[in-house]
Scaffold this motif. Structure first.
Motif, PDB file in Angstrom:
ATOM      1  N   THR A 149       0.829  -1.206   0.000  1.00  0.00           N
ATOM      2  CA  THR A 149       0.000   0.000   0.000  1.00  0.00           C
ATOM      3  C   THR A 149       0.866   1.260   0.000  1.00  0.00           C
ATOM      4  N   THR A 189       3.979   1.560  -0.975  1.00  0.00           N
ATOM      5  CA  THR A 189       4.709   1.654  -2.240  1.00  0.00           C
ATOM      6  C   THR A 189       3.812   2.158  -3.356  1.00  0.00           C
ATOM      7  N   THR A 190       2.579   1.671  -3.406  1.00  0.00           N
ATOM      8  CA  THR A 190       1.647   2.119  -4.444  1.00  0.00           C
ATOM      9  C   THR A 190       1.372   3.615  -4.324  1.00  0.00           C
ATOM     10  N   VAL A 191       1.083   4.080  -3.130  1.00  0.00           N
ATOM     11  CA  VAL A 191       0.821   5.510  -2.922  1.00  0.00           C
ATOM     12  C   VAL A 191       2.067   6.326  -3.241  1.00  0.00           C
ATOM     13  N   LEU A 231       4.510   5.554  -5.343  1.00  0.00           N
ATOM     14  CA  LEU A 231       4.751   5.583  -6.792  1.00  0.00           C
ATOM     15  C   LEU A 231       3.785   6.515  -7.515  1.00  0.00           C
ATOM     16  N   ILE A 232       2.542   6.500  -7.112  1.00  0.00           N
ATOM     17  CA  ILE A 232       1.576   7.423  -7.722  1.00  0.00           C
ATOM     18  C   ILE A 232       1.967   8.869  -7.440  1.00  0.00           C
ATOM     19  N   SER A 233       2.378   9.153  -6.221  1.00  0.00           N
ATOM     20  CA  SER A 233       2.827  10.512  -5.879  1.00  0.00           C
ATOM     21  C   SER A 233       4.074  10.890  -6.673  1.00  0.00           C
ATOM     22  N   ILE A 287       4.922   9.874  -9.619  1.00  0.00           N
ATOM     23  CA  ILE A 287       4.549  10.187 -11.007  1.00  0.00           C
ATOM     24  C   ILE A 287       4.079  11.644 -11.109  1.00  0.00           C
ATOM     25  N   TYR A 288       3.192  12.043 -10.222  1.00  0.00           N
ATOM     26  CA  TYR A 288       2.708  13.427 -10.250  1.00  0.00           C
ATOM     27  C   TYR A 288       3.832  14.429  -9.981  1.00  0.00           C
ATOM     28  N   SER A 335       6.947  13.990 -10.649  1.00  0.00           N
ATOM     29  CA  SER A 335       7.828  13.991 -11.820  1.00  0.00           C
ATOM     30  C   SER A 335       7.284  14.915 -12.904  1.00  0.00           C
TER      31      SER A 335
END
Length: 117
Positions: free
Chosen positions: A49, A51-53, A55-57, A59-60, A62
Motif C-alpha cells: 500500500t 509503495t503504491t501511494v 509511486l503514484i505521488s 509520477i505526479y 515527476s
C-alpha cells in the motif's frame, strides 16, 4: 513386586499427561506459526500500500518537475530527459547499495519475526 495397581495407574496417568502436554505443545506451535504468518502478511500489505501511494505521488511530482524545468531549458523534451536521467541515476545508486538498503534490513526484520519467542 514391581507392578502393582498403584504403579500401573501412575504410569497410565503419566502417559495421559504426556499426551496432553504434546497436544498442547503442538497447538502452541500452530498458534505461533499463525501469529508469525499474520505479522508477515500485515507487513507485506502495508508495504504494498505504501509503495503504491508513493509511486503514484512520484509520477505526479515527476510531471511537476518536468513542467517546472521546461522554462529553464526551453524544451519540454530536454526537461523530460533530465528527470528521466535523475531517475536512472537513482536506480544505479539503489542497485549498487542494495545490500545495505534492502538485504540487511530485510534479513534483520525476518529474523526478528521468525526467531522471536
Amino acid at each position: 513386586m514391581f507392578s502393582n495397581d498403584n504403579n500401573v495407574e501412575t504410569i497410565a496417568q503419566l502417559v495421559e499427561v504426556l499426551k496432553q502436554y504434546i497436544g498442547l505443545r503442538a497447538e502452541y506451535l500452530k498458534l505461533d506459526v499463525i501469529e508469525k504468518v499474520v505479522r508477515l502478511l500485515t507487513v507485506i500489505a502495508i508495504v504494498v500500500t505504501f509503495t503504491t501511494v508513493l509511486l503514484i505521488s512520484l509520477i505526479y511530482l515527476s510531471f511537476s518537475a518536468v513542467y517546472a524545468l521546461q522554462p529553464l531549458v526551453e524544451s519540454l523534451t530536454i526537461a523530460f530527459l533530465i528527470v528521466g536521467g535523475a531517475y536512472l541515476f537513482l536506480l544505479i545508486v539503489f542497485i549498487l547499495l542494495r545490500h545495505q538498503l534492502i538485504e540487511r534490513p530485510l534479513v534483520r526484520f525476518l529474523a526478528g519475526i521468525l526467531m522471536s519467542k
